[in-house]
Design a protein around this motif. Structure first.
Motif, mmCIF file in Angstrom:
data_model
loop_
_atom_site.group_PDB
_atom_site.id
_atom_site.type_symbol
_atom_site.label_atom_id
_atom_site.label_comp_id
_atom_site.label_asym_id
_atom_site.label_seq_id
_atom_site.Cartn_x
_atom_site.Cartn_y
_atom_site.Cartn_z
ATOM 1 N N ALA A 1 30.629 53.300 53.273
ATOM 2 C CA ALA A 1 31.219 52.073 53.270
ATOM 3 C C ALA A 1 31.890 51.186 52.612
ATOM 4 C CB ALA A 1 30.345 51.160 54.508
ATOM 5 N N VAL A 2 32.699 50.056 52.390
ATOM 6 C CA VAL A 2 32.625 48.958 51.317
ATOM 7 C C VAL A 2 33.040 47.322 51.832
ATOM 8 C CG1 VAL A 2 35.348 49.980 51.458
ATOM 9 C CG2 VAL A 2 34.581 48.605 49.242
ATOM 10 N N ILE A 3 33.166 46.863 51.513
ATOM 11 C CA ILE A 3 33.466 45.111 51.518
ATOM 12 C C ILE A 3 33.628 44.674 50.016
ATOM 13 C CG2 ILE A 3 32.036 42.659 51.777
ATOM 14 C CD1 ILE A 3 29.772 44.334 53.503
ATOM 15 N N ALA A 4 34.732 43.639 50.635
ATOM 16 C CA ALA A 4 35.676 43.718 49.470
ATOM 17 C C ALA A 4 35.742 42.413 49.741
ATOM 18 C CB ALA A 4 37.239 44.271 49.343
ATOM 19 N N LEU A 5 35.510 41.582 48.995
ATOM 20 C CA LEU A 5 35.079 40.167 48.913
ATOM 21 C C LEU A 5 37.073 39.456 48.057
ATOM 22 C CD1 LEU A 5 32.272 38.577 50.154
ATOM 23 C CD2 LEU A 5 33.555 39.796 51.061
ATOM 24 N N GLY A 6 37.920 39.046 48.502
ATOM 25 C CA GLY A 6 38.170 38.666 47.032
ATOM 26 C C GLY A 6 39.117 39.173 46.132
ATOM 27 N N PRO A 7 39.599 40.887 47.003
ATOM 28 C CA PRO A 7 39.615 41.794 45.801
ATOM 29 C C PRO A 7 41.474 41.866 45.454
ATOM 30 C CG PRO A 7 40.377 42.422 48.360
ATOM 31 C CD PRO A 7 39.627 41.142 48.566
ATOM 32 N N GLY A 8 41.118 41.593 43.653
ATOM 33 C CA GLY A 8 42.149 42.126 43.270
ATOM 34 C C GLY A 8 42.401 42.862 42.998
ATOM 35 N N MET A 9 43.794 43.757 43.231
ATOM 36 C CA MET A 9 43.972 44.798 43.644
ATOM 37 C C MET A 9 45.155 45.784 42.719
ATOM 38 S SD MET A 9 42.158 46.806 47.004
ATOM 39 C CE MET A 9 43.702 46.048 47.419
ATOM 40 N N ASP A 10 46.107 44.844 42.088
ATOM 41 C CA ASP A 10 47.548 44.835 41.533
ATOM 42 C C ASP A 10 47.323 43.445 40.887
ATOM 43 O OD1 ASP A 10 49.928 45.516 40.608
ATOM 44 O OD2 ASP A 10 51.002 45.406 42.494
ATOM 45 N N GLY A 11 46.815 43.642 39.137
ATOM 46 C CA GLY A 11 46.577 42.723 37.894
ATOM 47 C C GLY A 11 48.655 42.728 37.822
ATOM 48 N N ALA A 12 49.389 43.385 37.911
ATOM 49 C CA ALA A 12 50.392 43.242 36.914
ATOM 50 C C ALA A 12 50.689 41.748 37.689
ATOM 51 C CB ALA A 12 51.015 44.633 37.025
ATOM 52 N N GLU A 13 50.922 42.339 39.430
ATOM 53 C CA GLU A 13 51.219 41.401 40.776
ATOM 54 C C GLU A 13 50.829 39.941 40.219
ATOM 55 O OE1 GLU A 13 53.679 39.821 43.612
ATOM 56 O OE2 GLU A 13 53.963 41.685 42.129
ATOM 57 N N ILE A 14 49.180 40.110 40.018
ATOM 58 C CA ILE A 14 48.899 38.467 40.073
ATOM 59 C C ILE A 14 49.553 37.890 39.212
ATOM 60 C CG2 ILE A 14 46.605 37.872 39.721
ATOM 61 C CD1 ILE A 14 45.867 39.459 41.272
ATOM 62 N N CYS A 15 49.240 38.547 37.996
ATOM 63 C CA CYS A 15 50.386 37.924 36.996
ATOM 64 C C CYS A 15 51.604 37.448 36.529
ATOM 65 C CB CYS A 15 50.080 38.869 35.474
ATOM 66 S SG CYS A 15 47.993 39.057 34.433
ATOM 67 N N ARG A 16 52.214 37.945 37.359
ATOM 68 C CA ARG A 16 53.400 37.266 37.738
ATOM 69 C C ARG A 16 53.525 35.953 38.161
ATOM 70 N NH1 ARG A 16 55.016 43.316 37.828
ATOM 71 N NH2 ARG A 16 54.573 44.032 39.837
ATOM 72 N N ARG A 17 52.285 36.477 39.423
ATOM 73 C CA ARG A 17 52.278 34.662 39.766
ATOM 74 C C ARG A 17 52.029 33.471 39.357
ATOM 75 N NH1 ARG A 17 50.786 36.271 46.238
ATOM 76 N NH2 ARG A 17 52.711 37.951 46.776
ATOM 77 N N LEU A 18 50.974 34.002 38.339
ATOM 78 C CA LEU A 18 50.286 32.455 37.787
ATOM 79 C C LEU A 18 51.244 32.752 36.108
ATOM 80 C CD1 LEU A 18 46.799 34.185 38.011
ATOM 81 C CD2 LEU A 18 47.419 32.357 39.121
ATOM 82 N N ALA A 19 51.727 33.505 35.949
ATOM 83 C CA ALA A 19 52.391 32.894 34.732
ATOM 84 C C ALA A 19 53.899 33.825 34.379
ATOM 85 C CB ALA A 19 52.075 33.993 33.459
ATOM 86 N N PRO A 20 55.125 32.809 34.233
ATOM 87 C CA PRO A 20 56.892 33.447 34.074
ATOM 88 C C PRO A 20 56.706 34.447 33.512
ATOM 89 C CG PRO A 20 56.055 31.142 32.562
ATOM 90 C CD PRO A 20 55.016 31.686 33.475
ATOM 91 N N PRO A 21 58.265 35.491 33.436
ATOM 92 C CA PRO A 21 58.087 36.754 32.968
ATOM 93 C C PRO A 21 58.288 36.343 31.627
ATOM 94 C CG PRO A 21 59.444 36.258 34.727
ATOM 95 C CD PRO A 21 59.081 34.873 34.111
ATOM 96 N N HIS A 22 58.703 35.506 30.427
ATOM 97 C CA HIS A 22 58.935 34.839 29.505
ATOM 98 C C HIS A 22 57.444 34.261 28.444
ATOM 99 C CE1 HIS A 22 58.272 30.875 30.628
ATOM 100 N NE2 HIS A 22 58.161 30.408 29.230
ATOM 101 N N VAL A 23 56.175 34.491 29.280
ATOM 102 C CA VAL A 23 55.233 34.500 28.641
ATOM 103 C C VAL A 23 54.700 35.377 28.804
ATOM 104 C CG1 VAL A 23 52.941 33.286 28.778
ATOM 105 C CG2 VAL A 23 54.862 31.760 29.300
ATOM 106 N N LEU A 24 54.877 36.164 30.158
ATOM 107 C CA LEU A 24 54.362 37.964 30.272
ATOM 108 C C LEU A 24 55.173 38.466 29.042
ATOM 109 C CD1 LEU A 24 54.052 38.476 33.794
ATOM 110 C CD2 LEU A 24 52.016 37.594 32.268
ATOM 111 N N ASN A 25 56.283 38.862 29.381
ATOM 112 C CA ASN A 25 56.578 39.874 27.837
ATOM 113 C C ASN A 25 57.215 39.358 26.603
ATOM 114 O OD1 ASN A 25 57.099 41.102 30.440
ATOM 115 N ND2 ASN A 25 58.992 40.334 31.070
ATOM 116 N N GLY A 26 56.793 37.832 26.380
ATOM 117 C CA GLY A 26 56.764 37.423 25.110
ATOM 118 C C GLY A 26 55.349 37.405 23.957
ATOM 119 N N PRO A 27 54.932 35.997 24.558
ATOM 120 C CA PRO A 27 53.866 35.879 23.855
ATOM 121 C C PRO A 27 52.547 36.135 24.171
ATOM 122 C CG PRO A 27 55.057 33.695 24.424
ATOM 123 C CD PRO A 27 55.802 35.176 24.792
#
Length: 309
Positions: A139-165
């Motif tokens: 059995a597994v209990i998962a609280l607030g699982p962040g399962m896709d780091g790339a998607e989370i980063c895309r939501r938190l930071a604009p593309p020019h930051v992710l792909n540049g600096p």
């Protein structure tokens, strides 16, 4: 409720330290073997940040044991001789979780056929992955699982930051390490307005600020390579459909910006039955705070039905 200090070795020889919880002696019959729930914490967190309370309540109310430990390089756990502390390697953390299962199975109090994983935040995602590939997990209990780091980063930071600096910093860090220099580090949270950090939200600062003292083993620091790792983390995503028949419980927060609820629920719907979820009016960190009363009731009922029956 007895709690003992424990340690165990990972497959690559790193010592991890934590606690093992059992019910009171009066609640245990001689020679009884009980299920075990293995609890792991989120990004940069240490076991003292609420895991003792969760485990204590479980063993008080259910006939089971709990294993809690610090991730390698954090809290009281060691790291590999060649590796810095305060560094997240999601693959190694997941593999360490499998070694924790093996350790739990060696304990005389534990029914080796009844092991469950409980994870929060990043560790919740790792627990989902481990449950999908390791059939020892029942059995597994998962609280607030962040399962896709790339998607989370895309939501938190604009593309020019992710792909540049960001990519330039990752490259600079790798070149520096190759030259024998110490790893570049960044703060987990920054209490100064406008300061750079891994987790910039006000609720992140509020959660971690009480632990910024000399009395705590928590450090407001991560290696830059940790961010490189988690920004591309996706271990569970290719295994969601293979979790079946392992029962899954998701705890989802309506105001979660670390693991946004629409993203988590879209991933949840990819998982086959048996599964259940509860959505609570909370932010990411209140899953370990004010939302615990409701979550505990649902988690206890889940464990009672799938692990303790």
């Amino acid at each position: 409720m007895p709690r003992t200090d424990i340690s165990f070795k990972t497959s690559d020889g790193v010592t991890l330290r934590g606690w093992f919880f059992t019910p009171s002696e009066s609640a245990m019959s001689e020679g009884a073997k009980l299920p075990c729930v293995i609890l792991t914490h989120g990004l940069s967190c240490i076991k003292e940040m609420g895991l003792d309370d969760v485990a204590s309540k479980f063993v008080t109310e259910l006939p089971l044991t709990c294993l809690v430990y610090d991730h390698r390089g954090f809290g009281t756990s060691d790291t590999a001789a060649h590796a810095p502390r305060q560094e997240i390697n999601t693959w190694l953390q997941a593999n360490d979780m499998r070694d924790a299962i093996t350790y739990a199975q060696t304990r005389e109090e534990v029914d080796r056929s009844k092991i469950a994983l409980w994870g929060y935040s990043l560790a919740a995602a790792e627990a989902v992955y481990v449950a999908a590939i390791d059939r020892r997990v029942k059995a597994v209990i998962a609280l607030g699982p962040g399962m896709d780091g790339a998607e989370i980063c895309r939501r938190l930071a604009p593309p020019h930051v992710l792909n540049g600096p960001m990519q330039a910093m990752f490259e600079m860090d790798r070149m520096a390490r190759a030259a024998g220099n110490p790893p570049i580090t960044v703060p987990v949270v920054n209490t100064e307005p406008g300061g750079q950090s891994v987790l910039p939200s006000p609720e992140s600062v509020q959660f971690f600020s009480p632990w910024m003292s000399n009395a705590s083993t928590w450090k407001n620091e991560l290696t830059l390579r940790s961010l490189d790792d988690i920004s591309t983390f996706s271990l569970p995503m290719g295994h969601l459909k293979t979790l079946c028949p392992t029962p899954v419980f998701f705890g989802v927060a309506t105001r979660d910006t670390n693991s946004p609820p629409d993203m988590v629920m879209a991933q949840y719907h990819q998982i086959s039955e048996p599964k259940e979820f509860v959505m609570v009016d909370a932010d990411h960190y209140q899953l370990m705070g004010s939302a615990r009363e409701l979550l505990h009731l649902r988690e206890t009922a889940f464990l009672k039905s799938v692990l303790c029956s």
